[in-house]
Design an enzyme around this catalytic site. Structure first.
Site, PDB file in Angstrom:
ATOM      1  N   ASN A  32      67.824  64.470  57.309  1.00 26.18           N
ATOM      2  CA  ASN A  32      68.717  65.542  57.237  1.00 26.18           C
ATOM      3  C   ASN A  32      68.604  66.510  58.418  1.00 26.18           C
ATOM      4  O   ASN A  32      69.298  67.526  58.576  1.00 26.18           O
ATOM      5  CB  ASN A  32      68.386  66.444  55.899  1.00 26.18           C
ATOM      6  CG  ASN A  32      68.796  65.709  54.659  1.00 26.18           C
ATOM      7  OD1 ASN A  32      69.559  64.615  54.645  1.00 26.18           O
ATOM      8  ND2 ASN A  32      68.424  65.946  53.465  1.00 26.18           N
TER       9      ASN A  32
ATOM     10  N   LYS B  91      67.966  69.953  50.253  1.00 22.95           N
ATOM     11  CA  LYS B  91      66.868  69.758  49.396  1.00 22.95           C
ATOM     12  C   LYS B  91      66.621  68.340  49.441  1.00 22.95           C
ATOM     13  O   LYS B  91      67.467  67.425  49.118  1.00 22.95           O
ATOM     14  CB  LYS B  91      66.951  70.433  47.935  1.00 22.95           C
ATOM     15  CG  LYS B  91      66.015  69.907  47.050  1.00 22.95           C
ATOM     16  CD  LYS B  91      66.329  68.926  46.311  1.00 22.95           C
ATOM     17  CE  LYS B  91      65.022  68.576  45.423  1.00 22.95           C
ATOM     18  NZ  LYS B  91      65.069  67.009  44.648  1.00 22.95           N
ATOM     19  N   SER B  92      65.229  67.910  49.646  1.00 24.53           N
ATOM     20  CA  SER B  92      65.021  66.352  49.084  1.00 24.53           C
ATOM     21  C   SER B  92      63.549  66.592  49.010  1.00 24.53           C
ATOM     22  O   SER B  92      62.892  67.183  49.623  1.00 24.53           O
ATOM     23  CB  SER B  92      65.344  65.565  50.373  1.00 24.53           C
ATOM     24  OG  SER B  92      65.039  64.129  49.801  1.00 24.53           O
TER      25      SER B  92
ATOM     26  N   ILE C 277      70.406  74.602  54.063  1.00 21.91           N
ATOM     27  CA  ILE C 277      68.911  74.482  53.479  1.00 21.91           C
ATOM     28  C   ILE C 277      69.022  73.136  52.659  1.00 21.91           C
ATOM     29  O   ILE C 277      68.841  73.259  51.309  1.00 21.91           O
ATOM     30  CB  ILE C 277      68.685  75.613  52.542  1.00 21.91           C
ATOM     31  CG1 ILE C 277      69.547  76.385  51.964  1.00 21.91           C
ATOM     32  CG2 ILE C 277      68.145  76.737  53.837  1.00 21.91           C
ATOM     33  CD1 ILE C 277      69.435  77.281  51.080  1.00 21.91           C
TER      34      ILE C 277
ATOM     35  N   TYR D  65      61.876  79.403  41.078  1.00 23.26           N
ATOM     36  CA  TYR D  65      61.765  77.884  41.102  1.00 23.26           C
ATOM     37  C   TYR D  65      60.362  77.468  40.650  1.00 23.26           C
ATOM     38  O   TYR D  65      60.022  76.276  40.520  1.00 23.26           O
ATOM     39  CB  TYR D  65      62.091  77.418  42.646  1.00 23.26           C
ATOM     40  CG  TYR D  65      63.322  77.817  43.209  1.00 23.26           C
ATOM     41  CD1 TYR D  65      64.568  78.034  42.409  1.00 23.26           C
ATOM     42  CD2 TYR D  65      63.636  77.392  44.568  1.00 23.26           C
ATOM     43  CE1 TYR D  65      65.733  78.308  43.000  1.00 23.26           C
ATOM     44  CE2 TYR D  65      64.736  77.650  45.176  1.00 23.26           C
ATOM     45  CZ  TYR D  65      65.871  77.935  44.203  1.00 23.26           C
ATOM     46  OH  TYR D  65      67.133  78.189  45.019  1.00 23.26           O
TER      47      TYR D  65
HETATM   48  P1  NDP Z   1      71.425  69.683  48.216  1.00 22.84           P
HETATM   49  O1  NDP Z   1      73.128  69.903  48.765  1.00 22.84           O
HETATM   50  O2  NDP Z   1      70.628  69.964  49.135  1.00 22.84           O
HETATM   51  O3  NDP Z   1      71.328  68.128  47.460  1.00 22.84           O
HETATM   52  C1  NDP Z   1      70.037  67.972  46.909  1.00 22.84           C
HETATM   53  C2  NDP Z   1      70.200  66.519  46.414  1.00 22.84           C
HETATM   54  O4  NDP Z   1      70.832  65.730  47.518  1.00 22.84           O
HETATM   55  C3  NDP Z   1      69.198  66.189  45.832  1.00 22.84           C
HETATM   56  O5  NDP Z   1      69.348  65.310  44.596  1.00 22.84           O
HETATM   57  C4  NDP Z   1      68.491  65.197  46.600  1.00 22.84           C
HETATM   58  O6  NDP Z   1      67.800  64.023  46.167  1.00 22.84           O
HETATM   59  C5  NDP Z   1      69.827  64.661  47.461  1.00 22.84           C
HETATM   60  N1  NDP Z   1      69.600  64.215  48.823  1.00 22.84           N
HETATM   61  C6  NDP Z   1      69.092  64.941  49.754  1.00 22.84           C
HETATM   62  N2  NDP Z   1      69.073  64.338  51.008  1.00 22.84           N
HETATM   63  C7  NDP Z   1      69.836  63.474  50.845  1.00 22.84           C
HETATM   64  C8  NDP Z   1      70.632  62.334  51.753  1.00 22.84           C
HETATM   65  N3  NDP Z   1      70.178  62.470  52.907  1.00 22.84           N
HETATM   66  N4  NDP Z   1      71.164  61.411  51.240  1.00 22.84           N
HETATM   67  C9  NDP Z   1      71.642  61.212  49.909  1.00 22.84           C
HETATM   68  N5  NDP Z   1      70.841  62.211  49.024  1.00 22.84           N
HETATM   69  C10 NDP Z   1      70.199  63.151  49.463  1.00 22.84           C
HETATM   70  O7  NDP Z   1      71.596  70.697  46.941  1.00 22.84           O
HETATM   71  P2  NDP Z   1      70.443  71.873  46.216  1.00 22.84           P
HETATM   72  O8  NDP Z   1      71.227  72.184  44.937  1.00 22.84           O
HETATM   73  O9  NDP Z   1      69.495  71.325  46.088  1.00 22.84           O
HETATM   74  O10 NDP Z   1      70.827  72.859  47.184  1.00 22.84           O
HETATM   75  C11 NDP Z   1      69.783  72.994  48.475  1.00 22.84           C
HETATM   76  C12 NDP Z   1      69.097  74.350  48.327  1.00 22.84           C
HETATM   77  O11 NDP Z   1      69.727  75.296  48.069  1.00 22.84           O
HETATM   78  C13 NDP Z   1      68.175  74.263  47.255  1.00 22.84           C
HETATM   79  O12 NDP Z   1      66.895  73.541  47.163  1.00 22.84           O
HETATM   80  C14 NDP Z   1      67.799  75.721  47.163  1.00 22.84           C
HETATM   81  O13 NDP Z   1      66.950  76.049  48.076  1.00 22.84           O
HETATM   82  C15 NDP Z   1      69.142  76.475  47.364  1.00 22.84           C
HETATM   83  N6  NDP Z   1      69.685  76.632  46.246  1.00 22.84           N
HETATM   84  C16 NDP Z   1      70.314  77.928  45.887  1.00 22.84           C
HETATM   85  C17 NDP Z   1      70.849  78.590  45.010  1.00 22.84           C
HETATM   86  C18 NDP Z   1      71.165  79.900  44.741  1.00 22.84           C
HETATM   87  O14 NDP Z   1      71.592  80.065  43.721  1.00 22.84           O
HETATM   88  N7  NDP Z   1      70.864  80.731  45.787  1.00 22.84           N
HETATM   89  C19 NDP Z   1      71.417  77.219  44.051  1.00 22.84           C
HETATM   90  C20 NDP Z   1      71.031  76.178  44.259  1.00 22.84           C
HETATM   91  C21 NDP Z   1      70.240  75.730  45.557  1.00 22.84           C
HETATM   92  P3  NDP Z   1      66.233  63.666  46.434  1.00 22.84           P
HETATM   93  O15 NDP Z   1      65.482  64.949  46.419  1.00 22.84           O
HETATM   94  O16 NDP Z   1      65.868  62.701  45.434  1.00 22.84           O
HETATM   95  O17 NDP Z   1      66.213  63.387  47.860  1.00 22.84           O
END
Ligand code: NDP
Length: 292
Positions: A248, A238-239, A236, A48
Site C-alpha cells: 500500500n 489499514k492492514s 490512511i 479504536y
Molecule cells: P481500508 O479501505 O483501508 O481497507 C481495509 C481492508 O482492506 C481490511 O480488510 C484489510 O485487510 C484490507 N486490505 C488492506 N490492504 C489491502 C490490499 N493491498 N489488498 C487487499 N486487501 C487489503 O478501510 P478502513 O475502513 O480500515 O479505513 C482505513 C482507515 O481509515 C482506518 O483504519 C481508520 O484509521 C480510518 N477510518 C476512519 C473512520 C472515521 O469514522 N473517521 C471510519 C473508518 C475508518 P487486512 O488488514 O487483513 O489486510
C-alpha cells in the site's frame, strides 16, 4: 514520502497507516511493519482501543518520535469543553506523548451540536497551548462545517471522511477545497464495502479498477490509493499484514492518466458504506472511553 501542507503550515505525510479494527494485540506488529516500510503517519482513535499499542510501537522503533505524525480522534462520549480537554490527556497518556500532531473530532453530534462546538473549542485551546500541532474533524457534512466555520475561529486542517471509488462525497470534498480543509479519505481502498454492506461489490474486484491495475502492473489497492493522491486526498489504508502494508505504500512510482482518473470517478454509486453522519447520537453510538 510526499507530504501535504495543512492550512496552518504543518506538513502531513501523503499516506499513513489506519488502525481501525486492528486488535490491540496485533497493533504493535502492524505499526512496526509500517514504520519499517517507510510510513511516518499513524491514524488511530480513542474509540479504536489501540492508542497504547500504537504509542508502544512508535517508542520501540528506531524511528524518532519527532519523525512520526500521530493522529487520533476524540470520541463523541467525551464531547464538551472540559470533557474534550480531558480526552486529550487520556489519548496523550495512552500514546505516551506530550504533544499530538493532529487531534480531530470523530463525528459531529447533529442533535447536540452545541456539545460538538464546545469540544471543538477545547481543540482550539489545545492548539493555542501547543499540546497539538493541528486540529480537525471527521465525518462532518457541509451543514456541520458551515456552522463550525460560522461559530469558531480555527478552520479545521482536515475533514476525514469516507471516500473510495464507490462513494466520492463530491460536495463535501469541494467545500474542503474552497476552505483549505484537507480531505483525508477513510476506507480509501473501499474497506467498508467489504465488511459492512453486502449490497456493495468489493472495490478490489471491480473490473474497471482491475483493468487499470493490470495496465500499470499494479494491484487494485495501489490504483485506488494513487487515484486519491493524484486528486489531492491524503490516505490512511489499514492492514495488519506486512505484505499489504508494504504494497500500500508502493504507490509513488506511477501516474494514472486523466482518462483513468475519470473512469474511476465514474464508479461512484452515491451510497455510503459507513453510518449516515446525520443520524449519529450518544444514545446509539456513545460508549465510555477508559482512562489512561
Ligand atoms: P481500508 O479501505 O483501508 O481497507 C481495509 C481492508 O482492506 C481490511 O480488510 C484489510 O485487510 C484490507 N486490505 C488492506 N490492504 C489491502 C490490499 N493491498 N489488498 C487487499 N486487501 C487489503 O478501510 P478502513 O475502513 O480500515 O479505513 C482505513 C482507515 O481509515 C482506518 O483504519 C481508520 O484509521 C480510518 N477510518 C476512519 C473512520 C472515521 O469514522 N473517521 C471510519 C473508518 C475508518 P487486512 O488488514 O487483513 O489486510
Amino acid at each position: 514520502m510526499e507530504t501535504f501542507t495543512l492550512n496552518n503550515g504543518v506538513t502531513i505525510p501523503a499516506l499513513g497507516l489506519g488502525v481501525f479494527q486492528t486488535p490491540p494485540d496485533e497493533t504493535r506488529a502492524a505499526v512496526t511493519a509500517a514504520l519499517e516500510a517507510g510510513y511516518r503517519h499513524i491514524d488511530t482513535a480513542a474509540a479504536y482501543g489501540n492508542e497504547r499499542e500504537v504509542g508502544e510501537a512508535v517508542h520501540a522503533s528506531e524511528v524518532d518520535r519527532a519523525d512520526v505524525f500521530l493522529e487520533t480522534k476524540v470520541w463523541i462520549s467525551d464531547y464538551g469543553y472540559d470533557e474534550t480537554l480531558h480526552a486529550f490527556d487520556k489519548s496523550a497518556r495512552k500514546l505516551g506523548v506530550e504533544q499530538i500532531d493532529l487531534l480531530i473530532l470523530h463525528q459531529a453530534l447533529p442533535s447536540e451540536f452545541q456539545r460538538t462546538l464546545d469540544a471543538y473549542r477545547a481543540l482550539e485551546t489545545l492548539l493555542a497551548d501547543g499540546r497539538v500541532r493541528a486540529i480537525g474533524v471527521s465525518n462532518f457534512m457541509v451543514e456541520h462545517l458551515t456552522t463550525l466555520l460560522d461559530t469558531t475561529s480555527v478552520v479545521p486542517a482536515v475533514n476525514q471522511i469516507e471516500v473510495h471509488p464507490y462513494f466520492a462525497q463530491a460536495e463535501v470534498q469541494a467545500f474542503g477545497v474552497d476552505h483549505d480543509i484537507l480531505t483525508q479519505a477513510w476506507a480509501p481502498i473501499g474497506g467498508i464495502t467489504f465488511y459492512r454492506d453486502s449490497g456493495h461489490r468489493s472495490t478490489l474486484e471491480d473490473p474497471v479498477i482491475a483493468e487499470i491495475a493490470s495496465r500499470h502492473d499494479k494491484t487494485p489497492a495501489q490504483v485506488m490509493l494513487r487515484w486519491h493522491l493524484q486528486q489531492g486526498r491524503q490516505v490512511i489504508p489499514k492492514s495488519t499484514r506486512a505484505s499489504r502494508i508494504q504494497e500500500n505504500i508502493d504507490v509513488f512510482d506511477f501516474d494514472l492518466t486523466p482518462a483513468e482518473l475519470g473512469s474511476i470517478d465514474s464508479l461512484d454509486t452515491g451510497r455510503r458504506g459507513g453510518p449516515d453522519p446525520s443520524t449519529v447520537t450518544l444514545e446509539t453510538w456513545g460508549r465510555p472511553i477508559p482512562e489512561a
